[in-house]
Scaffold this active site. Structure first.
Site, PDB file in Angstrom:
ATOM      1  N   ASN A   1     -10.294  -2.924   2.486  1.00  0.00           N
ATOM      2  CA  ASN A   1      -9.955  -2.985   1.061  1.00  0.00           C
ATOM      3  C   ASN A   1     -11.216  -2.829   0.221  1.00  0.00           C
ATOM      4  OD1 ASN A   1      -7.183  -3.380   1.267  1.00  0.00           O
ATOM      5  ND2 ASN A   1      -7.334  -5.606   1.266  1.00  0.00           N
TER       6      ASN A   1
ATOM      7  N   HIS B   1      -4.005   1.292  12.009  1.00  0.00           N
ATOM      8  CA  HIS B   1      -3.783   0.068  12.776  1.00  0.00           C
ATOM      9  C   HIS B   1      -5.143  -0.561  13.110  1.00  0.00           C
ATOM     10  CE1 HIS B   1      -2.599  -2.795  15.644  1.00  0.00           C
ATOM     11  NE2 HIS B   1      -2.610  -2.051  16.726  1.00  0.00           N
TER      12      HIS B   1
ATOM     13  N   HIS C   1       0.833  -1.224   0.000  1.00  0.00           N
ATOM     14  CA  HIS C   1       0.000   0.000   0.000  1.00  0.00           C
ATOM     15  C   HIS C   1       0.864   1.270   0.000  1.00  0.00           C
ATOM     16  CE1 HIS C   1      -3.861  -2.104   0.964  1.00  0.00           C
ATOM     17  NE2 HIS C   1      -3.042  -2.971   1.518  1.00  0.00           N
TER      18      HIS C   1
HETATM   19 FE1  HDE Z   1      -2.630  -4.734   5.528  1.00  0.00          FE
HETATM   20  N1  HDE Z   1      -0.796  -3.962   5.956  1.00  0.00           N
HETATM   21  N2  HDE Z   1      -2.012  -6.554   6.121  1.00  0.00           N
HETATM   22  N3  HDE Z   1      -4.403  -5.566   4.924  1.00  0.00           N
HETATM   23  N4  HDE Z   1      -3.266  -2.964   4.848  1.00  0.00           N
HETATM   24  C1  HDE Z   1      -0.418  -2.689   5.769  1.00  0.00           C
HETATM   25  O1  HDE Z   1       0.689  -1.409   7.373  1.00  0.00           O
HETATM   26  C2  HDE Z   1      -0.936  -6.780   6.908  1.00  0.00           C
HETATM   27  C3  HDE Z   1      -4.774  -6.869   5.072  1.00  0.00           C
HETATM   28  C4  HDE Z   1      -4.518  -2.638   4.446  1.00  0.00           C
HETATM   29  O2  HDE Z   1      -3.279   3.558   3.848  1.00  0.00           O
HETATM   30  C5  HDE Z   1       0.902  -2.381   6.383  1.00  0.00           C
HETATM   31  O3  HDE Z   1       0.910   0.818   7.671  1.00  0.00           O
HETATM   32  C6  HDE Z   1      -0.952  -8.137   7.412  1.00  0.00           C
HETATM   33  C7  HDE Z   1      -6.185  -7.020   4.906  1.00  0.00           C
HETATM   34  C8  HDE Z   1      -4.557  -1.252   4.047  1.00  0.00           C
HETATM   35  O4  HDE Z   1      -1.682   3.413   5.317  1.00  0.00           O
HETATM   36  C9  HDE Z   1       1.318  -3.715   7.017  1.00  0.00           C
HETATM   37  C10 HDE Z   1      -2.077  -8.712   6.877  1.00  0.00           C
HETATM   38  C11 HDE Z   1      -6.665  -5.766   4.648  1.00  0.00           C
HETATM   39  C12 HDE Z   1      -3.275  -0.772   4.258  1.00  0.00           C
HETATM   40  C13 HDE Z   1       0.125  -4.595   6.705  1.00  0.00           C
HETATM   41  C14 HDE Z   1      -2.723  -7.719   6.064  1.00  0.00           C
HETATM   42  C15 HDE Z   1      -5.534  -4.876   4.663  1.00  0.00           C
HETATM   43  C16 HDE Z   1      -2.493  -1.861   4.768  1.00  0.00           C
HETATM   44  C17 HDE Z   1       1.892  -1.737   5.462  1.00  0.00           C
HETATM   45  C18 HDE Z   1      -2.580 -10.112   7.138  1.00  0.00           C
HETATM   46  C19 HDE Z   1      -8.097  -5.354   4.355  1.00  0.00           C
HETATM   47  C20 HDE Z   1      -2.778   0.630   3.973  1.00  0.00           C
HETATM   48  C21 HDE Z   1       1.873  -0.259   5.797  1.00  0.00           C
HETATM   49  C22 HDE Z   1      -2.244 -11.043   6.098  1.00  0.00           C
HETATM   50  C23 HDE Z   1      -8.995  -5.644   5.475  1.00  0.00           C
HETATM   51  C24 HDE Z   1      -3.076   1.566   5.091  1.00  0.00           C
HETATM   52  C25 HDE Z   1       1.110  -0.183   7.016  1.00  0.00           C
HETATM   53  C26 HDE Z   1      -2.644   2.963   4.718  1.00  0.00           C
HETATM   54  C27 HDE Z   1      -1.146  -1.739   5.139  1.00  0.00           C
HETATM   55  C28 HDE Z   1       0.049  -5.855   7.176  1.00  0.00           C
HETATM   56  C29 HDE Z   1      -3.881  -7.970   5.290  1.00  0.00           C
HETATM   57  C30 HDE Z   1      -5.683  -3.471   4.386  1.00  0.00           C
HETATM   58  C31 HDE Z   1       2.612  -4.322   6.551  1.00  0.00           C
HETATM   59  C32 HDE Z   1       0.078  -8.779   8.294  1.00  0.00           C
HETATM   60  C33 HDE Z   1      -6.992  -8.320   5.015  1.00  0.00           C
HETATM   61  C34 HDE Z   1      -5.756  -0.493   3.504  1.00  0.00           C
HETATM   62  O5  HDE Z   1       1.457  -3.605   8.393  1.00  0.00           O
END
Ligand code: HDE
Length: 735
Positions: A160, A351, A86
């Site tokens: 998402n 978060h 992202h």
């Molecule tokens: Fe994320 N995800 N994600 N994700 N995600 C990040 O955190 C992560 C997942 C989502 O505009 C990171 O600050 C794991 C699902 C958005 O700043 C990180 C898992 C959904 C954004 C991270 C998931 C999301 C992130 C990278 C489990 C929808 C951007 C930068 C497999 C419900 C937020 C950050 C923004 C961002 C980890 C899965 C949505 C690496 C471990 C499911 C919208 O922490």
């Protein structure tokens, strides 16, 4: 009195922050340089920034030039690590307001149940795979993260635009991200899953299949951030004042409807305007077209947890809306662009564990892992545990804590007491009871062996993928199959293509057959992915659960129930000198009445003259724009204008391409002759000497005797349909 002062005096223990002070607190750090002296970081005024301090005007720069050093140091450090996923995002401010207090029965979260409270929000939309500088219209999931600055602290809904995820358990996230990101040896391709490593991984992990179908659908190429749905994905919990829990899934529904680009258009936009989605959001808000999303929830009583043929804790599954209908609970309005991209959009830190009383997590193993990852990744980005003190991340309610020193600590705590319990500070800051607004984790009975294992109830990887395939319309299926041809066509290892198509066979033999036809392979039913057991025999053995389900879910289709509106749609009017002024004005007015925008497009920037002498300024020249940047196109009459365009490759290409992308095309009077000069096939246009308005497959034409107002009405009605897929069957347009 500043926020810090208040904190240190222990005031404002009441959480009733009024509207003005909320905004004030958010805005406290916003700077407006107008009418101010330029200073150094130390506040010393500056008189000259064009030359460094030298020993003689042709001599070497002196070390003592603190202004030079300060400026250069800041530039050298003007970046922080981009998000690992992202990375590319666009943000906007706004507010959320519930419609009524009907959710009180389920949650005590005040911002969801108090209709007279407008809660400030900051939203960041993003792509997932590409780097910060990558293009916007790639095929990818879009992030939809919302920070609610509530009166009970910050709540983040980090979702998402696709309601399910690739994997069951967070422990697989590093593998997924490694596989989908550019290859580690050559860092190619940028912002695209279309390469061997991703499909290798996906084909070996059948739990990805359902999400893959969504990613291969047009959902992954949204027309605008303003026209896509958002989903919380996981099942969360609402907790009411009596402590009773209810399972909840969150949905954002765009008031403009859910619409997409077509793939050819998306690819071209990546070149012509890589900032397409970012610009669209920015310009809409800038022009006062506020962006609106309705928040809706699906609620499942705890007693019903095990009644479905899928596990509510499995994030690769939706709860079909036909089983549990959506309940709208409020509306979010995005009405202000950020002032500073870095300070706000880049530094915002979301978060999923930022929760407020009334909302809690579940044991979804995907969500559980996220609760660790987000803070951990912010520590890498900010190199400091104090990122929550940055203006965009600060709550609007007072923060009192006893955190210690560290990089970038902003708060200046007074006094000696930085521990609890204490008597020296008279027991302050004190602990709150649940009634006073403390967050108390929902009590849940948990028992079982400590075990590294997957629940049997997560085993069905295909039923909902089949549900998706069976629920979408034929044009949507066609696009999905074409997306497979592109994505797997870029995969060089034939065995990966075969394995993936074998997985598709389990979704639908028809899907597999159509996929294979474009890939030069046979559908092989003998391939079984070992890691997840045998789906067919598990099904036969009754291991795939049998609870409530549906055979079709029209709600997953973007076409069924499509919202018909022309609001904020962009319409190109193709003109040269000698156009008919009245026609242009009548159509412009009709578009304006519907909230659409008209732009004059011509060969070069100039003032164009009408047949009756009026002048019109050109908004865009052909070099700076293209049909892909518009939702519809109109060619008015005026012999000279039309004759000039007949000789212009750009105008003819514009129309051919708009036709190919199934957009609405309108032409009146001599304008119809320009349509006849293009390569449009399979549609009838108005015959000369008739007064009929002909509207066929999104091509709306009228000759001399027809009323221009009636023509405009038909044209706008066609624009409201968004795309005219029926044209695709016979599309033979060279564009
Ligand atoms: Fe994320 N995800 N994600 N994700 N995600 C990040 O955190 C992560 C997942 C989502 O505009 C990171 O600050 C794991 C699902 C958005 O700043 C990180 C898992 C959904 C954004 C991270 C998931 C999301 C992130 C990278 C489990 C929808 C951007 C930068 C497999 C419900 C937020 C950050 C923004 C961002 C980890 C899965 C949505 C690496 C471990 C499911 C919208 O922490």
């Amino acid at each position: 009195m500043s926020n810090n002062d208040r904190k240190n005096k222990g005031e404002m223990s009441s959480r009733n922050v009024d509207e003005n002070s909320k905004n004030k607190q958010l805005e406290e750090f916003r700077e407006d340089p107008t009418d101010q002296f330029l200073t150094t970081d130390q506040g010393v005024r500056v008189n000259h920034v064009d030359d460094s301090l030298k020993a003689g005007s042709r001599g070497p720069t002196l070390m003592e030039d603190f202004l030079f050093r300060e400026r250069m140091t800041h530039l050298d450090h003007e970046s922080i690590p981009e998000r690992v996923v992202h990375a590319r995002g666009s943000g906007a401010h706004g507010f959320f307001q519930p419609y009524d207090d009907s959710m009180k029965e389920f949650t005590k979260a005040k911002f969801l149940t108090t209709p007279d409270v407008k809660t400030p929000v900051f939203v960041r939309f993003s792509t997932v795979v590409g780097s910060r500088g990558s293009a916007d219209t790639v095929r990818d999931v879009r992030g939809f993260a919302t920070k609610f600055y509530t009166e009970e602290g910050n709540y983040d809904l980090v979702g998402n635009n696709i309601p399910v995820f690739f994997i069951h358990d967070s422990i697989k996230f590093p593998d997924l991200v490694h596989a989908i990101k550019p290859m580690p040896d050559n860092e190619m391709p940028q912002a695209s899953a279309a390469h061997d490593t991703f499909w290798d991984f996906a084909s070996l992990m059948p739990e990805t299949t359902h999400m893959l179908l969504w990613v291969l659908s047009d959902r992954a190429i949204p027309r605008s951030f303003r026209m896509m749905e958002g989903f919380g994905v996981h099942t969360f919990r609402f907790i009411n004042a009596a402590g009773k829990a209810t399972f909840v899934k969150f949905h954002w529904r765009p008031l403009l409807g859910t619409h997409s680009l077509v793939w050819d258009e998306a690819q071209k936009l990546n070149g012509k305007d890589p900032d397409w989605l970012r610009r669209d959001l920015w310009e809409a808000i800038d022009m006062g077209d506020h962006v609106e999303f309705e928040l809706a929830v699906q609620l499942v009583p705890e007693e019903d947890e095990l009644k479905y043929n899928f596990d509510l804790l499995d994030s690769t599954k939706i709860i079909p809306e036909e089983l549990v209908p959506l309940r709208p609970i409020g509306k979010m309005t995005l009405n202000r662009n950020p002032d500073n991209f870095f300070a706000e959009t880049e530094q915002v830190a979301f978060h999923p564990g930022n929760l407020v009383p009334g909302i809690d997590v579940t044991n979804d193993p995907l969500l559980q892992g996220r609760l660790f990852s987000y803070v951990d990744t912010q520590l890498n980005r900010f190199n400091s545990a104090n990122f929550a003190e940055i203006p965009i991340n600060r709550p609007v309610v007072p923060v009192h804590n006893q955190q210690g020193a560290g990089f970038m600590r902003q708060t200046i705590n007074k006094g000696k007491v930085n521990y609890w319990p204490n008597s020296l500070g008279e027991g302050n800051p004190k602990l709150a009871t649940e009634e006073e607004g403390a967050f108390v984790h929902h009590q849940e009975k948990v028992e079982g062996h400590k075990i590294r294992a997957r629940s049997e109830s997560f085993k069905d990887h295909f039923s909902q993928a089949t549900l998706f395939w069976n629920s979408i319309t034929e044009p949507e299926k066609k696009h999905l199959v074409e997306a497979i041809h592109f994505e797997l066509g870029k995969v060089e290892t034939i065995a990966i293509r075969e394995r993936m198509v074998a997985n598709f066979y389990k979704v639908s033999p028809e899907l597999a057959q159509r996929a294979a036809e474009g890939l030069g392979i046979e559908v092989r039913q003998d391939i079984e992915v070992e890691s997840t057991g045998n789906y067919e025999s598990d099904k036969a053995a009754g291991k795939i659960s049998k609870g409530k389900s549906v055979k079709e879910s029209p709600a997953v289709s973007m076409e069924i129930g499509k919202k018909e509106t022309a609001k904020t749609r962009k319409v190109a009017i193709l003109l040269e000198d000698g156009f008919n002024y009245d026609e242009v004005m009548a159509v412009k007015q009709a578009l304006q009445n519907e909230g659409a925008q008209a732009k004059i497009v011509s060969k070069v920037f100039k003032k164009l003259k009408s047949t009756s002498g009026e002048e019109i300024e050109v908004d865009k020249s052909h070099v700076t724009t293209g049909s892909i940047m518009f939702d519809a196109v109109y060619v008015p009459g005026g012999m000279a204008s039309v004759e000039a365009m007949k000789k212009q490759g750009e105008a003819l290409h514009f129309l051919n391409e708009a036709f190919k992308h199934c957009k609405t095309i309108g032409a009146s009077r001599e304008g119809v002759d320009l349509i006849n000069a293009t390569s449009l096939t399979g549609v009838h246009v108005a015959e000369e000497a008739t007064a009929d308005i002909v509207s066929e497959k999104g091509v709306v034409t009228a000759r001399a005797a027809a009323s221009i107002e009636d023509f405009a009405t038909s044209f706008v009605a066609a624009i409201k349909k968004h795309r005219h897929w029926e044209r695709e069957e016979k599309a033979m347009v060279p564009a």
